[in-house]
Design a protein around this motif. Structure first.
Motif, mmCIF file in Angstrom:
data_model
loop_
_atom_site.group_PDB
_atom_site.id
_atom_site.type_symbol
_atom_site.label_atom_id
_atom_site.label_comp_id
_atom_site.label_asym_id
_atom_site.label_seq_id
_atom_site.Cartn_x
_atom_site.Cartn_y
_atom_site.Cartn_z
ATOM 1 N N MET A 91 2.308 24.388 -20.887
ATOM 2 C CA MET A 91 1.490 23.784 -21.963
ATOM 3 C C MET A 91 2.394 23.277 -23.090
ATOM 4 O O MET A 91 2.155 22.209 -23.656
ATOM 5 C CB MET A 91 0.462 24.790 -22.499
ATOM 6 C CG MET A 91 -0.693 25.041 -21.546
ATOM 7 S SD MET A 91 -2.172 25.724 -22.364
ATOM 8 C CE MET A 91 -1.644 27.390 -22.713
ATOM 9 N N LEU A 92 3.435 24.059 -23.397
ATOM 10 C CA LEU A 92 4.396 23.630 -24.420
ATOM 11 C C LEU A 92 5.010 22.278 -24.033
ATOM 12 O O LEU A 92 5.079 21.354 -24.852
ATOM 13 C CB LEU A 92 5.484 24.699 -24.562
ATOM 14 C CG LEU A 92 6.652 24.392 -25.495
ATOM 15 C CD1 LEU A 92 6.167 24.223 -26.932
ATOM 16 C CD2 LEU A 92 7.701 25.502 -25.435
ATOM 17 N N CYS A 93 5.436 22.154 -22.783
ATOM 18 C CA CYS A 93 6.037 20.896 -22.321
ATOM 19 C C CYS A 93 5.032 19.745 -22.377
ATOM 20 O O CYS A 93 5.388 18.619 -22.741
ATOM 21 C CB CYS A 93 6.562 21.039 -20.890
ATOM 22 S SG CYS A 93 8.087 21.988 -20.812
ATOM 23 N N ALA A 94 3.784 20.009 -22.008
ATOM 24 C CA ALA A 94 2.764 18.950 -22.052
ATOM 25 C C ALA A 94 2.599 18.439 -23.481
ATOM 26 O O ALA A 94 2.494 17.226 -23.712
ATOM 27 C CB ALA A 94 1.438 19.468 -21.505
ATOM 28 N N LEU A 138 14.547 20.906 -25.401
ATOM 29 C CA LEU A 138 13.646 20.949 -24.251
ATOM 30 C C LEU A 138 12.958 19.591 -24.064
ATOM 31 O O LEU A 138 12.865 19.069 -22.955
ATOM 32 C CB LEU A 138 12.600 22.059 -24.447
ATOM 33 C CG LEU A 138 11.494 22.175 -23.398
ATOM 34 C CD1 LEU A 138 12.068 22.498 -22.020
ATOM 35 C CD2 LEU A 138 10.469 23.246 -23.803
ATOM 36 N N GLY A 139 12.527 19.007 -25.182
ATOM 37 C CA GLY A 139 11.853 17.707 -25.141
ATOM 38 C C GLY A 139 12.767 16.618 -24.608
ATOM 39 O O GLY A 139 12.385 15.838 -23.734
ATOM 40 N N ILE A 140 13.991 16.574 -25.121
ATOM 41 C CA ILE A 140 14.916 15.517 -24.684
ATOM 42 C C ILE A 140 15.292 15.698 -23.214
ATOM 43 O O ILE A 140 15.373 14.724 -22.461
ATOM 44 C CB ILE A 140 16.145 15.456 -25.622
ATOM 45 C CG1 ILE A 140 15.693 14.873 -26.974
ATOM 46 C CG2 ILE A 140 17.260 14.583 -25.036
ATOM 47 C CD1 ILE A 140 16.752 14.809 -28.031
ATOM 48 N N GLU A 141 15.464 16.953 -22.801
ATOM 49 C CA GLU A 141 15.734 17.247 -21.393
ATOM 50 C C GLU A 141 14.624 16.648 -20.511
ATOM 51 O O GLU A 141 14.866 16.017 -19.488
ATOM 52 C CB GLU A 141 15.774 18.776 -21.233
ATOM 53 C CG GLU A 141 16.448 19.296 -19.974
ATOM 54 C CD GLU A 141 16.323 20.830 -19.881
ATOM 55 O OE1 GLU A 141 15.826 21.479 -20.832
ATOM 56 O OE2 GLU A 141 16.708 21.364 -18.837
ATOM 57 N N MET A 142 13.394 16.823 -20.971
ATOM 58 C CA MET A 142 12.236 16.333 -20.230
ATOM 59 C C MET A 142 12.169 14.803 -20.227
ATOM 60 O O MET A 142 11.919 14.179 -19.208
ATOM 61 C CB MET A 142 10.995 16.895 -20.936
ATOM 62 C CG MET A 142 9.859 17.249 -20.064
ATOM 63 S SD MET A 142 8.647 18.178 -21.015
ATOM 64 C CE MET A 142 8.323 17.124 -22.398
ATOM 65 N N PHE A 143 12.426 14.209 -21.406
ATOM 66 C CA PHE A 143 12.354 12.750 -21.491
ATOM 67 C C PHE A 143 13.489 12.066 -20.736
ATOM 68 O O PHE A 143 13.354 10.929 -20.306
ATOM 69 C CB PHE A 143 12.283 12.284 -22.951
ATOM 70 C CG PHE A 143 10.882 12.295 -23.483
ATOM 71 C CD1 PHE A 143 10.009 11.254 -23.210
ATOM 72 C CD2 PHE A 143 10.408 13.381 -24.204
ATOM 73 C CE1 PHE A 143 8.699 11.276 -23.663
ATOM 74 C CE2 PHE A 143 9.097 13.407 -24.672
ATOM 75 C CZ PHE A 143 8.244 12.357 -24.402
ATOM 76 N N LYS A 144 14.605 12.775 -20.553
ATOM 77 C CA LYS A 144 15.684 12.207 -19.729
ATOM 78 C C LYS A 144 15.211 12.101 -18.282
ATOM 79 O O LYS A 144 15.465 11.098 -17.615
ATOM 80 C CB LYS A 144 16.950 13.054 -19.834
ATOM 81 C CG LYS A 144 17.757 12.703 -21.071
ATOM 82 C CD LYS A 144 19.137 13.357 -21.064
ATOM 83 C CE LYS A 144 19.903 12.951 -22.321
ATOM 84 N NZ LYS A 144 20.813 14.022 -22.768
ATOM 85 N N VAL A 145 14.513 13.126 -17.819
ATOM 86 C CA VAL A 145 13.950 13.081 -16.461
ATOM 87 C C VAL A 145 12.937 11.947 -16.361
ATOM 88 O O VAL A 145 12.918 11.169 -15.408
ATOM 89 C CB VAL A 145 13.267 14.425 -16.103
ATOM 90 C CG1 VAL A 145 12.569 14.336 -14.753
ATOM 91 C CG2 VAL A 145 14.274 15.557 -16.112
ATOM 92 N N LYS A 146 12.121 11.836 -17.400
ATOM 93 C CA LYS A 146 11.083 10.806 -17.431
ATOM 94 C C LYS A 146 11.677 9.407 -17.460
ATOM 95 O O LYS A 146 11.096 8.461 -16.945
ATOM 96 C CB LYS A 146 10.238 11.025 -18.692
ATOM 97 C CG LYS A 146 8.931 10.281 -18.722
ATOM 98 C CD LYS A 146 8.195 10.646 -19.999
ATOM 99 C CE LYS A 146 6.691 10.564 -19.765
ATOM 100 N NZ LYS A 146 5.942 11.074 -20.907
#
Ligand code: MG
Ligand code: MG
Ligand code: MG
Length: 306
Positions: A139-142, A178-186
């Motif tokens: 949920m945090l990641c969403a 955590l957010g940037i890690e996720m947006f790099k994948v995105k």
């Protein structure tokens, strides 16, 4: 038979994680519930579920005869084609109220916040149910995804407060990282077919009787798509013709520069200047400070399309 909880077509991380979380909450409240998704996971969602060890919901495209909860949407264009034959029990969402209707009273939690998971985390609190660690993580990641790490115009204080609670539960303390890690994948586009990129986060709208498609790629740097921009431009023209739409737009959003380059395929390009005061040049317009389809792009176009 379990009631199914699902988000919109072309599921994003909120649609996936909200379905999982609401199904978990409902089960703990004694309801037989299971999460579902209307299409395959995108790379970001795959990363998020993998990171917290949560199983992917099964892909279900037909819901006739089933009890259902809708999350992260209430627009028919984003719902299953046979939704009319399903029995809607409830809606949990954070978008404008759509055109889904029901024949029975339903449970409805629709709040003007940045993410459906903010509403669901608040439901856990309200209903006195403990949030499991893995569900807190997804949920945090969403929320970080939907609010673009709190930078989007859609982000509210409630989203930030809920994230603080969730980060304590799941033990992730550096939310920016955590957010940037996720947006790099995105952001990764290499090896992905062009149409898949256009559809990665794409929604159809009916605006004043006209078909309008709007896709978005959220990128940590616009230069990532330099080599494929011409292909993207051609593909949205093709898509517009295939769908018989008035317009198809693709938002190339630079989350660090906090703006969007809008690629335009339209019967009337002047709608862009009317909506945003920027005339497209060669089918492209840079929109400073525009990052949200929901709060900035869609309402401005809806005013123009009437
Ligand atoms: Mg969504
Ligand atoms: Mg959402
Ligand atoms: Mg989004």
């Amino acid at each position: 038979m379990s009631a199914l909880v699902f988000g919109h077509k072309n599921p994003d991380t909120d649609s996936v994680c909200a379905a999982i979380a609401l199904a978990d909450l409902k089960k703990k409240l004694g309801e037989d519930c299971a999460p579902a998704i209307q299409g395959e996971l995108n790379p970001e969602s795959t990363f998020v579920l993998g990171k917290f060890g949560v199983a992917a919901p099964s892909v279900v495209t037909s819901y006739a005869g089933k009890d259902v909860y809708l999350v992260d949407h209430s627009d028919l264009t984003q719902s299953p084609d046979d939704l009319a034959e399903a029995n809607i029990l409830g809606i949990v969402d954070h978008h404008k109220l759509g055109d889904v209707t029901t024949s029975q009273p339903i449970e409805c939690w629709i709040w003007p916040v940045g993410c459906t998971c903010t509403v669901i985390a608040s439901m856990y609190k309200y209903l006195g149910v403990e949030i499991p660690k893995d569900i807190a993580g997804i949920m945090l990641c969403a929320i970080l995804s939907d609010t673009v790490i709190f930078k989007s115009a859609t982000c509210t204080d409630q989203d930030k407060q809920i994230c603080a609670t969730l980060s304590e539960i799941c033990g992730e303390s550096d939310l920016e990282m955590l957010g940037i890690e996720m947006f790099k994948v995105k952001s990764a586009v290499e090896g992905t077919p062009i149409r898949e990129l256009v559809f990665r986060d794409y929604k159809d709208f009916n605006m004043g009787g006209k078909g309008v498609g709007i896709g978005q790629l959220e990128l940590v740097d616009l230069s990532i798509v330099d080599g494929i921009k011409a292909d993207l431009e051609k593909d949205i023209k093709d898509l517009k013709a295939e769908k018989g739409h008035h317009s198809v737009f693709l938002m190339l959003t630079d989350i660090m520069k906090e703006g969007t380059e809008l690629l335009v395929a339209s019967d009337d390009e002047s709608v862009v200047e009317q909506a945003f005061g920027v005339a497209p040049v060669d089918g492209k317009a840079w929109l400073d400070n525009v990052m949200s389809r929901k709060k900035q792009i869609v309402p401005n176009f809806e005013k123009i399309f009437g």
